[in-house]
Write an enzyme that holds these catalytic residues in place. Structure first.
Site, PDB file in Angstrom:
ATOM      1  N   ARG A  35      13.781  27.842 -73.713  1.00  0.00           N
ATOM      2  CA  ARG A  35      15.127  27.519 -73.211  1.00  0.00           C
ATOM      3  C   ARG A  35      16.220  28.094 -74.115  1.00  0.00           C
ATOM      4  O   ARG A  35      17.314  28.430 -73.642  1.00  0.00           O
ATOM      5  CB  ARG A  35      15.289  26.006 -73.082  1.00  0.00           C
ATOM      6  N   LYS A 198       2.117  14.979 -52.409  1.00  0.00           N
ATOM      7  CA  LYS A 198       2.534  14.118 -51.290  1.00  0.00           C
ATOM      8  C   LYS A 198       3.517  14.768 -50.330  1.00  0.00           C
ATOM      9  O   LYS A 198       4.420  15.493 -50.752  1.00  0.00           O
ATOM     10  CB  LYS A 198       3.199  12.855 -51.849  1.00  0.00           C
ATOM     11  N   GLY A 354       9.262  21.192 -60.136  1.00  0.00           N
ATOM     12  CA  GLY A 354       8.192  20.259 -60.506  1.00  0.00           C
ATOM     13  C   GLY A 354       7.084  20.923 -61.297  1.00  0.00           C
ATOM     14  O   GLY A 354       7.331  21.619 -62.291  1.00  0.00           O
ATOM     15  N   GLY A 377      13.876  19.669 -61.443  1.00  0.00           N
ATOM     16  CA  GLY A 377      14.610  18.852 -60.470  1.00  0.00           C
ATOM     17  C   GLY A 377      15.722  19.632 -59.791  1.00  0.00           C
ATOM     18  O   GLY A 377      15.955  19.495 -58.581  1.00  0.00           O
TER      19      GLY A 377
HETATM   20  P1  AMP Z   1       3.865  17.648 -57.085  1.00  0.00           P
HETATM   21  O1  AMP Z   1       4.462  17.038 -58.320  1.00  0.00           O
HETATM   22  O2  AMP Z   1       4.158  16.916 -55.819  1.00  0.00           O
HETATM   23  O3  AMP Z   1       4.129  19.150 -56.998  1.00  0.00           O
HETATM   24  O4  AMP Z   1       2.293  17.452 -57.229  1.00  0.00           O
HETATM   25  C1  AMP Z   1       1.560  18.068 -58.224  1.00  0.00           C
HETATM   26  C2  AMP Z   1       0.240  17.375 -58.333  1.00  0.00           C
HETATM   27  O5  AMP Z   1      -0.450  17.468 -57.124  1.00  0.00           O
HETATM   28  C3  AMP Z   1      -0.652  17.993 -59.388  1.00  0.00           C
HETATM   29  O6  AMP Z   1      -0.753  17.116 -60.448  1.00  0.00           O
HETATM   30  C4  AMP Z   1      -1.977  18.187 -58.654  1.00  0.00           C
HETATM   31  O7  AMP Z   1      -3.072  17.717 -59.408  1.00  0.00           O
HETATM   32  C5  AMP Z   1      -1.814  17.319 -57.426  1.00  0.00           C
HETATM   33  N1  AMP Z   1      -2.664  17.762 -56.319  1.00  0.00           N
HETATM   34  C6  AMP Z   1      -2.774  18.977 -55.779  1.00  0.00           C
HETATM   35  N2  AMP Z   1      -3.742  19.006 -54.827  1.00  0.00           N
HETATM   36  C7  AMP Z   1      -4.271  17.760 -54.767  1.00  0.00           C
HETATM   37  C8  AMP Z   1      -5.326  17.160 -54.000  1.00  0.00           C
HETATM   38  N3  AMP Z   1      -5.990  17.849 -53.108  1.00  0.00           N
HETATM   39  N4  AMP Z   1      -5.588  15.868 -54.223  1.00  0.00           N
HETATM   40  C9  AMP Z   1      -4.898  15.172 -55.147  1.00  0.00           C
HETATM   41  N5  AMP Z   1      -3.892  15.673 -55.895  1.00  0.00           N
HETATM   42  C10 AMP Z   1      -3.579  16.964 -55.702  1.00  0.00           C
END
Ligand code: AMP
Length: 395
Positions: A35, A198, A354, A377
Site C-alpha cells: 500500500r 453466499k 473481498g 469493500g
Molecule cells: P466471499 O467472501 O463471499 O468471496 O467468499 C469466499 C469464501 O468462499 C472462501 O473462503 C472460500 O473458501 C469459500 N467458498 C468457495 N467455494 C465454496 C464451496 N463450494 N463451499 C464452501 N465455501 C466455499
C-alpha cells in the site's frame, strides 16, 4: 476527472489521503508494504513539481484512542525507505503538533501525520475536524481507494474545503478507470466470474452487473443455491434455502436481459469439510447426501475456459472453490490461468473485492491480470453500482 496531473504543486502543500493501513508483526515491523509502494507515484509527482507532501492515513481500529501499537510512527522508516526521502512525523494529525510541523515543512519534504482514527471525529465525518485537517494543505489529493466507500472526515468531508483545489491521486484514478473499463466502456464480450460462499453477500452485485455483462459465470458456494432452486440434489453443500426464489429470479432476469449464465455441471465433492477428506467428481445436480461440493469439476472448468478465452473484458470476484485447502484450490487456480491466457491475448482483466485478491496473490496471478484492485469493500460497493462518497466528493 481531475488528477494530480492537472496541478503544478510548486511551492504548494499537498494534503494527501493515503491508505497506509498496512499489516504489522509483533515487533511492529511492516510485513506487506504494497500500500505504501502504491502511493509512491503520487507523492513523487508532488515532490518533483517542487511541492511538499502531507500524508494522512488511518492504521487499524483504535476507536478514538491513541496507542503506541497503532501509531503511524511505526511505519515512518518504511515510508522513508520506499519514497526515498527522510519522512518527518507529526505526533498528532490536528492541533499544535500538526500545525507546527506543517509550518516548518519545506518544498521537497514529506510529513506523515499521526493516525487519523486516534480522533473519533474522523470516522464520524465531523466537519470541524475536517476543517482543521483542511487548514494544513493548499491542495487536497485523495489517493486512498481502500477507504473511498467511507464518508469520513479525511476521505470525503475535507474535500468541501477545497472547492477548486482537489483531485485524485494516480492510484485512485487507476481504480476508477479499471472499474469503468468493466462497467461502462469495456470491449465486448464482457464476462463476470463470481464466486465466493453466499448468494446473499453477492446479490446486489449480481443484480447490478446483469445490465453490464454478456456472460456471467457463477461458481463457488453460491452454485448450490441455484442448483437446488432448479430441482438438483446438492447433498450437504453450502446452500441458502431462503434464497432459492431469488436465485430463480436472477436466472429469469438474465434471460430477459440476454445475459448467458454459466453454472458448474460437475463438482469435486468431499465427504467432509477437510483437506484430507475422501473426494470424488459428481454431477452438480446429483451430489449424494453426506457429500458437499467444494471445487469445480473438470467439465465445468472446460466450459468456463471457453467462455473466458473468448471474452474481451473480464471481471473476477470470489474464489471458485475452497481455495484455502490445497485439495480444493485447483478450480480457482485454473480460472486464474484462463484469465492469464485471455489477458495475454489482449483481454482486459480486473480482479477485486473481498477474498479474490488474497487468492490471486497466493497463487501468483498478481502480475498476470490487467489490474488487481487495492480496495476490498470499496471494490464490492463499486460493483454494486454505488458512487463511493470519497469519489463523489472530488467529482
Ligand atoms: P466471499 O467472501 O463471499 O468471496 O467468499 C469466499 C469464501 O468462499 C472462501 O473462503 C472460500 O473458501 C469459500 N467458498 C468457495 N467455494 C465454496 C464451496 N463450494 N463451499 C464452501 N465455501 C466455499
Amino acid at each position: 476527472m481531475k488528477t494530480v496531473d492537472n496541478f503544478n504543486f510548486k511551492s504548494k502543500k499537498a494534503l494527501i489521503r493515503v491508505d497506509f493501513n498496512v499489516p504489522l508483526d509483533g515487533d511492529l515491523n511492516v510485513t506487506d508494504a504494497s500500500r505504501i509502494t502504491a502511493a509512491k507515484p503520487t507523492i513523487i509527482k508532488v515532490l518533483e513539481d517542487g511541492g511538499s507532501a502531507i500524508l494522512m492515513s488511518h492504521l487499524g481500529r483504535p476507536d478514538g484512542k491513541a496507542s503506541d501499537a497503532l501509531s503511524l510512527k511505526n511505519i515512518c522508516t518504511k515510508v522513508s525507505e520506499i519514497i526515498g526521502v527522510n519522512v518527518k512525523f507529526a505526533t498528532d494529525c490536528v492541533g499544535d503538533a500538526a500545525n507546527e510541523a506543517v509550518k516548518n515543512l519545506k518544498s521537497g519534504e514529506v510529513l506523515l501525520l499521526e493516525n487519523l482514527r486516534f480522533h473519533n471525529e474522523e470516522e464520524a465525518g465531523d466537519k470541524g475536524f475536517a476543517e482543521k485537517l483542511a487548514s494544513l494543505g493548499d491542495i487536497y489529493v485523495n489517493d486512498a481507494f481502500g477507504t473511498a466507500h467511507r464518508a469520513h472526515a479525511s476521505t470525503t468531508i475535507v474535500a468541501e474545503f477545497f472547492p477548486e483545489n482537489k483531485c485524485f491521486g494516480y492510484l485512485l484514478a487507476k481504480e476508477i478507470v479499471a472499474i469503468d473499463k468493466v462497467m461502462k466502456t469495456g470491449e465486448k464480450p464482457v464476462t463476470a466470474i463470481l464466486g465466493g460462499s453466499k448468494v446473499s453477500s453477492k446479490i446486489t452485485i449480481i443484480e447490478n452487473i446483469l445490465d453490464k455483462v454478456d456472460h456471467l459465470i457463477i461458481g463457488g458456494g453460491m452454485t448450490y443455491t441455484f442448483i437446488k432452486a432448479q430441482g438438483g440434489n446438492v447433498g450437504d453443500s453450502i446452500c441458502e434455502d431462503d434464497k432459492q426464489e431469488l436465485a430463480l429470479s436472477i436466472l429469469k432476469q438474465a434471460k430477459e436481459k440476454g445475459v448467458q449464465i454459466h453454472l458448474p455441471v460437475d463438482v469435486l465433492a468431499a465427504n467432509d469439510f477437510n483437506n484430507n477428506a475422501e473426494t470424488k467428481i459428481v454431477p452438480v445436480t446429483d451430489i449424494p447426501n453426506g457429500w458437499q461440493g467444494l471445487d469445480a469439476g473438470p467439465q465445468t472448468l472446460e466450459n468456463f475456459k471457453k467462455v473466458i478465452l473468448m471474452s474481451k473484458t473480464i471481471l473476477w470476484n470470489g474464489p471458485i472453490g475452497v481455495f484455502e485447502m490445497p485439495t480444493f484450490a485447483k478450480g480457482t487456480i485454473a480460472i486464474g490461468n484462463y484469465i492469464d491466457e485471455a489477458t495475454k491475448n489482449g483481454a482486459f482483466s480486473l480482479v477485486g473485492g473481498g477474498d479474490s485478491v488474497a487468492a490471486v496473490k497466493q497463487f501468483g496471478f498478481e502480475d498476470k491480470v490487467s489490474y488487481v484492485s487495492t480496495g476490498g469493500g470499496a471494490m464490492l460497493e463499486s460493483l454494486e453500482g454505488k458512487i463511493l462518497p470519497g469519489i463523489a466528493a472530488i467529482l
